[in-house]
Design a protein around this motif. Structure first.
Motif, mmCIF file in Angstrom:
data_model
loop_
_atom_site.group_PDB
_atom_site.id
_atom_site.type_symbol
_atom_site.label_atom_id
_atom_site.label_comp_id
_atom_site.label_asym_id
_atom_site.label_seq_id
_atom_site.Cartn_x
_atom_site.Cartn_y
_atom_site.Cartn_z
ATOM 1 N N LEU A 1 0.784 -1.230 0.000
ATOM 2 C CA LEU A 1 0.000 0.000 0.000
ATOM 3 C C LEU A 1 0.815 1.278 0.000
ATOM 4 C CD1 LEU A 1 -2.870 -0.884 2.483
ATOM 5 C CD2 LEU A 1 -2.974 -0.750 0.015
ATOM 6 N N PRO B 1 3.861 3.984 -0.355
ATOM 7 C CA PRO B 1 5.060 4.204 -1.158
ATOM 8 C C PRO B 1 6.285 4.329 -0.262
ATOM 9 C CG PRO B 1 3.777 6.222 -1.003
ATOM 10 C CD PRO B 1 2.995 5.163 -0.299
ATOM 11 N N PRO B 2 7.418 3.831 -0.727
ATOM 12 C CA PRO B 2 8.630 4.021 0.064
ATOM 13 C C PRO B 2 9.084 5.479 0.002
ATOM 14 C CG PRO B 2 9.151 2.933 -1.996
ATOM 15 C CD PRO B 2 7.663 3.108 -1.967
ATOM 16 N N ASP C 1 12.129 10.919 -3.132
ATOM 17 C CA ASP C 1 11.059 10.268 -3.880
ATOM 18 C C ASP C 1 10.044 9.716 -2.883
ATOM 19 O OD1 ASP C 1 10.936 8.947 -6.962
ATOM 20 O OD2 ASP C 1 9.687 7.997 -5.436
ATOM 21 N N GLY D 1 6.452 8.104 -3.763
ATOM 22 C CA GLY D 1 5.313 7.742 -4.597
ATOM 23 C C GLY D 1 4.978 8.830 -5.601
ATOM 24 N N SER D 2 3.663 9.097 -5.708
ATOM 25 C CA SER D 2 3.235 10.098 -6.682
ATOM 26 C C SER D 2 3.358 11.519 -6.136
ATOM 27 C CB SER D 2 1.778 9.834 -7.087
ATOM 28 O OG SER D 2 0.960 9.806 -5.937
ATOM 29 N N ARG E 1 8.512 13.130 -6.853
ATOM 30 C CA ARG E 1 9.065 12.193 -7.817
ATOM 31 C C ARG E 1 10.488 12.559 -8.203
ATOM 32 N NH1 ARG E 1 4.826 12.471 -12.179
ATOM 33 N NH2 ARG E 1 4.893 14.615 -11.479
ATOM 34 N N GLY F 1 -0.715 8.977 -11.944
ATOM 35 C CA GLY F 1 -0.858 7.595 -12.380
ATOM 36 C C GLY F 1 -0.805 7.462 -13.887
ATOM 37 N N PRO F 2 -1.610 6.546 -14.416
ATOM 38 C CA PRO F 2 -1.475 6.235 -15.841
ATOM 39 C C PRO F 2 -2.284 7.144 -16.755
ATOM 40 C CG PRO F 2 -3.021 4.733 -14.800
ATOM 41 C CD PRO F 2 -2.551 5.656 -13.721
ATOM 42 N N ASN G 1 -5.246 4.350 -2.666
ATOM 43 C CA ASN G 1 -3.950 3.883 -3.161
ATOM 44 C C ASN G 1 -4.063 3.357 -4.589
ATOM 45 O OD1 ASN G 1 -3.963 3.075 -0.020
ATOM 46 N ND2 ASN G 1 -1.953 3.714 -0.697
ATOM 47 N N GLU H 1 -0.354 2.038 -10.243
ATOM 48 C CA GLU H 1 -0.239 2.098 -11.699
ATOM 49 C C GLU H 1 0.581 3.285 -12.182
ATOM 50 O OE1 GLU H 1 -4.012 1.189 -13.876
ATOM 51 O OE2 GLU H 1 -4.813 1.316 -11.851
ATOM 52 N N GLY H 2 1.442 3.775 -11.310
ATOM 53 C CA GLY H 2 2.294 4.888 -11.725
ATOM 54 C C GLY H 2 3.217 4.464 -12.863
ATOM 55 N N ASN I 1 8.084 7.388 -11.543
ATOM 56 C CA ASN I 1 7.794 7.101 -10.138
ATOM 57 C C ASN I 1 8.227 5.655 -9.925
ATOM 58 O OD1 ASN I 1 6.552 6.288 -7.787
ATOM 59 N ND2 ASN I 1 4.475 6.815 -8.436
ATOM 60 N N SER J 1 8.574 3.557 -7.646
ATOM 61 C CA SER J 1 7.798 2.579 -6.873
ATOM 62 C C SER J 1 6.439 2.303 -7.529
ATOM 63 C CB SER J 1 7.584 3.099 -5.461
ATOM 64 O OG SER J 1 6.736 4.229 -5.468
ATOM 65 N N LYS K 1 3.862 3.613 -6.978
ATOM 66 C CA LYS K 1 2.791 3.740 -5.978
ATOM 67 C C LYS K 1 2.154 5.128 -6.086
ATOM 68 C CE LYS K 1 3.472 0.166 -2.820
ATOM 69 N NZ LYS K 1 4.251 -0.658 -3.684
ATOM 70 N N GLU K 2 0.842 5.116 -6.032
ATOM 71 C CA GLU K 2 0.102 6.376 -6.029
ATOM 72 C C GLU K 2 -0.567 6.513 -4.683
ATOM 73 O OE1 GLU K 2 -2.384 6.712 -9.757
ATOM 74 O OE2 GLU K 2 -1.763 4.630 -9.772
ATOM 75 N N LEU K 3 -0.612 7.704 -4.181
ATOM 76 C CA LEU K 3 -1.231 7.943 -2.882
ATOM 77 C C LEU K 3 -2.042 9.226 -2.996
ATOM 78 C CD1 LEU K 3 -1.099 6.801 0.063
ATOM 79 C CD2 LEU K 3 0.611 8.522 0.515
ATOM 80 N N TYR K 4 -3.347 9.099 -2.888
ATOM 81 C CA TYR K 4 -4.216 10.267 -2.988
ATOM 82 C C TYR K 4 -5.057 10.346 -1.731
ATOM 83 C CZ TYR K 4 -3.142 9.408 -7.905
ATOM 84 O OH TYR K 4 -2.496 9.167 -9.093
#
Lengths: 391, 208
Positions: free
Chosen positions: A16, A18-19, A149, A151-152, A155, A275-276, B157, B160-161, B166, B168, B170-173
């Motif tokens: 779950l 991010p590092p 860094d 996660g999102s 970056r 994300g994507p 969470n 799909e980054g 990114n 990892s 990982k996305e965190l919103y």
């Protein structure tokens, strides 16, 4: 000692969260002063407890003249800072010790780097103090640069760590490793991982290990370490981006309204990842337009759009598409394609100035008419300036 | 002749969208140098609007009280609002909206990287921030935007980054994101009013 994490905590973090990775890198101005062997590296999934970012635009207030509505504001740049709080949990004593080691790494990040400085003493000075040359002298080699860094949210940005603090939560308890009566305590392997050589030697001497269990009594020179089950960490970060920020700029010739970074392959949102999903057109990368500051102006033609300028500054276009002020002066009498971007910018500034002067004149005339004055005074009072977008 | 790209984004949340749309409860920010705009449903948490006159005093002999001279009046607006995400799709789109809002604090650059357009921002907020001579908002300079995640209300969470952006993935919103804004208004003289220095309706809060 490699990092160990209790499996449930590890899988939660892995799946779950991010590092947070904080990796020291060389000072771009003085890359030689960086020692790879002493690099600070923190890379661990963290349980965020708060995340706050602030963007501060530096506006300097100028003089305010009598009756003026607003002071002049001078823009100087925009800063980005972040404050992050997170928890490091420890299910075992070993994890607790690892967490403390991580704290030590992060604490180092707010100190400068120092370099040994050779003392070139004269013979006389050496004679006066024979030990002087053996005492090393140090000089500050600069601040520590990092790549951060998370996660999102962050970056791989270049940053400085501007504050670090940690609190232990006493209510969560501590791991006590000194002595467990009747066994059931730490294994010898676990115990050895927690103590330094001197402490291990002391315990062995006292016959503390028996059958893989730490059964010995605590020696008088208490080897106990305070191993908190929960550590709450707060760090602050000042970003120092290594790419242009704003709209337009040298990487966006011909696209003045696009985000200046121009990250291509793939395009990326800024400052936070999304994300994507695809980025918005204004931030989309434009391949082949990344040119150097000194590139020839004709490398990429920046189209001059009189309609846009006319719309923005309340001017009109004549039948030939030239910008015309209210007095009928043509403001775009040169062919834009033959000009450099700098000339175009200068011409736009001139057009703005003329448009502003025309507005001021019109105001003065209207005010004079309202006051019943038949003629415009030679030197009408200048009304306060209406802010324009390009001030 | 290519037209400049102008973005207009609207933050979404399936629970409050209809309400915001029906009543036009939006906070709209427009970056004046580029024309980019972004709208958020106005889930206001706080709003304050302070008008501060700046006086100077002159003293004379035999007069007890000073003569007060008004030099100018500043207007400072502070407000905060929440951006709510009800799904990962909402969260990603809303992050793009917040990104654009943050980007508005940056200027327009010329081909050499010099600033040619200061980041003036027009803020429209229904009757609370309306211009004196129109309803098109108030031009401001935003000094500070603070972005805080309300983590206690939960996070969304994703994994799909894009790896090259990114590592990892990982996305965190946050489900709830609080944005605090401090702005100074730049009052515009009413250009269409030839009888008054300031428009008679300035400042306007939607009343008569």
């Amino acid at each position: 000692m490699s990092d160990y994490q209790q499996p449930d905590v590890a899988s939660l973090a892995r799946d779950l969260y991010p590092p947070l990775r904080i990796r020291e890198e060389a000072d771009p101005q003085h890359p030689d002063s960086f020692d790879e062997g002493e690099r600070i590296l923190f890379d661990k999934p963290v349980f965020l407890t708060s995340y706050q970012e602030s963007f501060n635009a530096r506006w300097q207030k100028g003089e305010k003249s009598y009756g003026r509505l607003n002071p002049m504001y001078y823009y100087g740049g925009t800063e980005r800072e972040a404050s992050i709080s997170f928890t490091l949990a420890a299910g075992t004593a070993r994890e607790a010790l690892q967490n403390l080691n991580q704290c030590a790494k992060l604490a180092k990040s707010v100190y400068g780097r120092y370099k040994k400085y050779p003392l070139n003493l004269s013979a006389a000075a050496e004679a006066a103090d024979p030990l002087a040359s053996r005492r090393p002298d140090f000089t500050m080699a600069g601040t520590r640069y990092f790549r951060v860094d998370l996660g999102s949210l962050i970056r791989d940005e270049r940053a400085f760590i501007s504050a670090f603090s940690f609190n232990i939560n006493p209510d969560a308890g501590v791991h006590d490793i000194t002595y467990v009566p009747g066994g059931g305590g730490l294994t010898e392997e676990q115990m050895l991982g927690l103590l330094d050589e001197e402490q291990i030697a002391l315990l062995e001497e006292r016959g503390a290990f028996d059958g893989g269990q730490f059964l010995g009594s605590a020696p008088p020179e208490n080897p106990t370490k305070i191993l908190p089950r929960q550590i709450d960490i707060q760090i602050s970060i000042i970003f120092r981006h290594d790419y242009p920020l704003g709209f337009g700029g040298p990487r966006r010739l011909g696209h003045p309204n696009k985000w200046a970074e121009n990250h291509t392959d793939p395009s990326r949102d800024w400052p936070h990842g999304t994300g994507p999903i695809g980025v918005e057109p204004y931030i989309e990368g434009t391949p082949n337009t990344e040119v150097h500051r000194n590139a020839a102006p004709n490398d990429v033609a920046a189209p001059f759009d009189p309609a846009d300028i006319a719309d923005q500054y309340g001017l009109t276009l004549d039948a030939d598409g030239n910008l015309v002020s209210e007095e009928g002066d043509s403001l775009s009498d040169q062919q834009p394609d033959e000009d450099s971007p700098a000339m175009r910018a200068q011409r736009r500034a001139e057009a703005r100035e003329r448009a502003r002067a025309a507005r001021v004149r019109r105001h003065a005339e209207r005010e004079a008419a309202a006051a019943g004055v038949a003629e415009t005074p030679e030197d009408p009072p200048t009304p306060p300036r209406v802010p324009s977008a390009d001030d | 002749m290519s037209q400049p790209t102008k973005a207009t984004l609207t933050s979404v949340n399936s629970n409050i969208d209809t309400y915001a749309r029906n009543y036009d409860y939006y906070i709209k920010f427009t970056h004046l140098p580029t024309g980019h705009a972004v709208k958020f449903p106005s889930t206001l948490l706080s709003f304050s609007d302070t008008h501060t006159p700046e006086f100077s005093k002159q003293y004379g002999n035999d007069t007890m009280d000073p003569t007060i001279i008004l030099n100018s009046t500043d207007r400072k607006v502070d407000f905060s609002f929440t951006v709510l995400n009800s799904s990962i799709a909402d969260a990603r789109h809303n992050t793009q909206c917040v990104n654009l809002l943050i980007q508005m604090l940056y200027p327009l650059l010329d081909s050499e990287g010099s600033i040619i357009g200061n980041p003036y921002i027009k803020i429209e907020m229904s009757s609370l921030l309306a211009s004196g001579d129109s309803t098109s908002g108030v031009t401001c300079i935003i000094e500070n935007i603070e972005f805080s995640m309300n983590l206690e209300e939960g996070v969304i969470n994703g994994n799909e980054g894009i790896e090259s952006l990114n590592y990892s993935r990982k996305e965190l919103y946050p489900i709830s994101l609080e944005i605090n804004i401090s702005a100074n208004s730049i009052m515009e003289r009413g250009l269409n009013d030839t009888n008054h220095f300031l428009p008679t309706s300035y400042p306007s809060y939607g009343g008569a």
